[in-house]
Design an enzyme around this catalytic site. Sequence first.
Site, PDB file in Angstrom:
ATOM      1  CB  SER A  75      39.603  37.470  39.201  1.00  0.00           C
ATOM      2  OG  SER A  75      39.105  36.156  39.308  1.00  0.00           O
ATOM      3  CE  LYS A  78      40.625  35.283  42.908  1.00  0.00           C
ATOM      4  NZ  LYS A  78      39.815  35.218  41.696  1.00  0.00           N
ATOM      5  CB  SER A 140      43.364  34.721  39.261  1.00  0.00           C
ATOM      6  OG  SER A 140      42.139  35.363  39.449  1.00  0.00           O
ATOM      7  CE  LYS A 250      43.702  38.175  40.122  1.00  0.00           C
ATOM      8  NZ  LYS A 250      43.373  37.835  38.736  1.00  0.00           N
TER       9      LYS A 250
END
Length: 316
Positions: A75, A78, A140, A250
């Site tokens: 993730s 992202k 997320s 993140k």
Amino acid sequence: MTKPALFLRTGAILLSGLALVLSSPAISAGEARPKSAPVVRAPYETDAPIVMLKDLDSGRILFSRGADKRFAPASMAKVMTAYVVLDLIEKGKLSRDKLITVEDATWKKWSARRGGSTMFLRAGEKVSVDDLIKGLITVSGNDAASVLAVGIDGNEDAFVHRMNEMAAEMGMTSSRFGTASGWPDGGITKVSAGDMVLLASRLIRDHPDGYARYFSIPKFQHGISPDGQPIVQANRNPILGRFAGADGLKTGHTSEAGYCFLGSAKRDGRRLVMVVAGLSSAKARRDEAERLMNWGFAPTNTSVAAKGRASAAAAR
């Protein structure tokens, strides 16, 4: 006292003062008092396979291990999705207030995938770009990534093309994206720690307002649970609210990637960006990130930083 005697006494005093000056150590104008010895920081030690820490203000790499090794970011991908969206907003090509409808196919795709993180979007729901970015970063949301991609470019492949064009423009030479969410895609999506630090640096520099708006939200509410209660999810950033100065970026986790984190913190006007990847648990990721940041912000000087870079190179 006669004049000869006075002359002899005055001369003796002057010679005594001159001798005292000559016997004392010289002190320059810019060094009125002896300075204390510089603080020496111990070399950073870690078992993590991929680690990188950069001081954005000086441009110095404080620690690096496996920075060029390509790995699946999960993730953390992202962050590139967010950069592309923020760039479109900045250029006036997209409004935060634009409502995007959740297509049935997108809803089915993510409702059928157990274990993936979502912001619990519903088929046919209209959601603002602003809320989708919040869901993308704070919780997320894989569904948020897909809805943004399809809503902006009509299909996810076209949006991913934008992501790769942006990566190439930035000089992320070791990275390629295959999805907007970072979901496992057969090995297409790969990045390097060096590239992710570059991406974080560019996002913070190019879109400071967007970074401040979206990356340090402590929790996010969207959707309704089966019992009718609002769904509230905490930010997945493991050091946000735990490490003073931590303010964003993140996490990532898949069985392929392990536990990863791209993070940043700012203290006393100094900003550090870090990557850790390939860790075995969420706790190991959190502990490594916090320990690395503590080490990075510890008192140091230029010569010690240079030694740290040499130690880091030897640890690769």
